[in-house]
Design a protein around this motif. Structure first.
Motif, mmCIF file in Angstrom:
data_model
loop_
_atom_site.group_PDB
_atom_site.id
_atom_site.type_symbol
_atom_site.label_atom_id
_atom_site.label_comp_id
_atom_site.label_asym_id
_atom_site.label_seq_id
_atom_site.Cartn_x
_atom_site.Cartn_y
_atom_site.Cartn_z
ATOM 1 N N THR A 120 0.838 -1.199 0.000
ATOM 2 C CA THR A 120 0.000 0.000 0.000
ATOM 3 C C THR A 120 0.873 1.249 0.000
ATOM 4 O OG1 THR A 120 -1.759 -1.136 1.212
ATOM 5 C CG2 THR A 120 -1.781 1.269 1.268
ATOM 6 N N SER A 175 -4.201 15.582 2.818
ATOM 7 C CA SER A 175 -5.536 15.306 2.271
ATOM 8 C C SER A 175 -5.510 15.216 0.749
ATOM 9 C CB SER A 175 -6.536 16.381 2.725
ATOM 10 O OG SER A 175 -6.295 17.611 2.071
ATOM 11 N N ARG A 176 -4.481 15.762 0.124
ATOM 12 C CA ARG A 176 -4.381 15.731 -1.334
ATOM 13 C C ARG A 176 -3.669 14.490 -1.860
ATOM 14 N NH1 ARG A 176 -3.683 21.334 -0.259
ATOM 15 N NH2 ARG A 176 -1.407 21.170 -0.299
ATOM 16 N N PRO A 181 -3.225 10.703 -3.093
ATOM 17 C CA PRO A 181 -4.190 9.892 -3.835
ATOM 18 C C PRO A 181 -5.033 9.005 -2.917
ATOM 19 C CG PRO A 181 -2.048 9.815 -4.902
ATOM 20 C CD PRO A 181 -1.848 10.519 -3.588
ATOM 21 N N GLU A 182 -6.262 8.769 -3.312
ATOM 22 C CA GLU A 182 -7.154 7.918 -2.531
ATOM 23 C C GLU A 182 -6.523 6.529 -2.344
ATOM 24 O OE1 GLU A 182 -11.802 6.374 -2.659
ATOM 25 O OE2 GLU A 182 -11.121 7.963 -4.013
ATOM 26 N N GLY A 183 -6.680 5.989 -1.148
ATOM 27 C CA GLY A 183 -6.106 4.684 -0.838
ATOM 28 C C GLY A 183 -4.706 4.757 -0.263
ATOM 29 N N THR A 184 -4.121 5.943 -0.215
ATOM 30 C CA THR A 184 -2.784 6.139 0.337
ATOM 31 C C THR A 184 -2.884 6.333 1.846
ATOM 32 O OG1 THR A 184 -2.056 7.234 -1.695
ATOM 33 C CG2 THR A 184 -0.738 7.623 0.286
ATOM 34 N N ARG A 185 -1.998 5.676 2.594
ATOM 35 C CA ARG A 185 -1.920 5.932 4.039
ATOM 36 C C ARG A 185 -1.135 7.218 4.239
ATOM 37 N NH1 ARG A 185 -0.538 0.751 7.650
ATOM 38 N NH2 ARG A 185 -1.329 2.209 9.219
ATOM 39 N N ARG A 186 -1.656 8.072 5.111
ATOM 40 C CA ARG A 186 -1.072 9.401 5.297
ATOM 41 C C ARG A 186 -0.548 9.521 6.723
ATOM 42 N NH1 ARG A 186 -6.003 9.500 2.442
ATOM 43 N NH2 ARG A 186 -5.995 10.799 0.568
ATOM 44 N N ALA A 239 -6.574 10.979 8.762
ATOM 45 C CA ALA A 239 -7.777 10.578 8.026
ATOM 46 C C ALA A 239 -8.451 11.832 7.485
ATOM 47 C CB ALA A 239 -8.746 9.842 8.954
ATOM 48 N N PRO A 240 -8.469 12.002 6.164
ATOM 49 C CA PRO A 240 -9.087 13.219 5.625
ATOM 50 C C PRO A 240 -10.585 13.244 5.858
ATOM 51 C CG PRO A 240 -8.485 11.725 3.855
ATOM 52 C CD PRO A 240 -7.967 11.118 5.127
ATOM 53 N N SER A 295 -14.495 14.020 4.830
ATOM 54 C CA SER A 295 -15.189 13.729 3.578
ATOM 55 C C SER A 295 -15.279 14.960 2.692
ATOM 56 C CB SER A 295 -16.607 13.201 3.879
ATOM 57 O OG SER A 295 -17.303 14.134 4.681
#
Length: 204
Positions: free
Chosen positions: A125, A151-152, A154-159, A199-200, A202
């Protein structure tokens, strides 16, 4: 503007941490003058007092023996070198944390010149990291800015966000900003760094 530290890509987390530790030790020893004796006939007090007035420091060109990292030598602003060292310190500790030590394909950008400070893969991941080397996450709205940046991703990326334990001046192990929520995910006291997963929201 030149970068102090240059890194190649696709390292394992532990290898990247080891290489950055070597950079930190070498540059700090030159820039800060660790264990540097006072010149003959000069008291340590006078030598250190004069050292406080030095606004630039000399850093040597250097390439790590394994070729994965290099340092651009020359005259550097002392404050800029110290800022880079604090950033590198937090990146090293984050990569050695129980969560990120298994990371692969690690790319680092410790210069604060745009982009994430680190990114790679963790069990297949993608992940990204913003590291804060300062003394207080409340200063200059830094935490909110890093939340916006994370928050920017890519979706599915752990931040992830990392800072020194004393820099986290909030009492809670969770903190919400406009873009989302930071949640502590490691044992900061044992690892020397606070590592948060972001966690960004919604709407972030």
């Amino acid at each position: 503007m030149a970068y102090l530290v240059h890194l190649v890509t696709n390292l394992r987390g532990t290898d990247a941490a080891d290489a950055m530790e070597d950079v930190f030790t070498r540059v700090a020893s030159e820039a800060i003058g660790l264990a540097e004796p006072a010149p003959a006939g000069t008291s340590p007090f006078d030598a250190l007092r004069r050292g406080l007035d030095k606004r630039t420091v000399r850093v040597s060109d250097w390439c790590h023996p394994n070729g994965v990292v290099s340092v651009s030598g020359g005259e550097w602003d002392r404050g800029e070198v110290e800022t880079n060292l604090r950033q590198i310190e937090i990146i090293v500790l984050a990569l050695r944390s129980s969560i990120l030590r298994a990371a692969t394909e690690v790319k680092l950008n410790p210069t604060q010149q745009g982009g994430f400070d680190a990114e790679g893969k963790l069990k297949g991941t993608a992940w990204v990291l913003e590291a804060f080397g300062g003394v207080n996450v409340k200063n200059n709205n830094k935490l909110a800015e890093d939340g916006e940046a994370l928050s920017r991703a890519p979706e599915g990326t752990r931040r992830f966000f990392a800072c020194r334990p004393r820099a986290w001046t909030y009492r809670s192990e969770r903190h919400a900003v406009k873009a989302g929520v930071f949640v502590l995910v490691n044992h900061a006291d044992a690892e020397g760094v606070r590592l948060f997963e972001f966690a960004p929201s919604s709407t972030g």
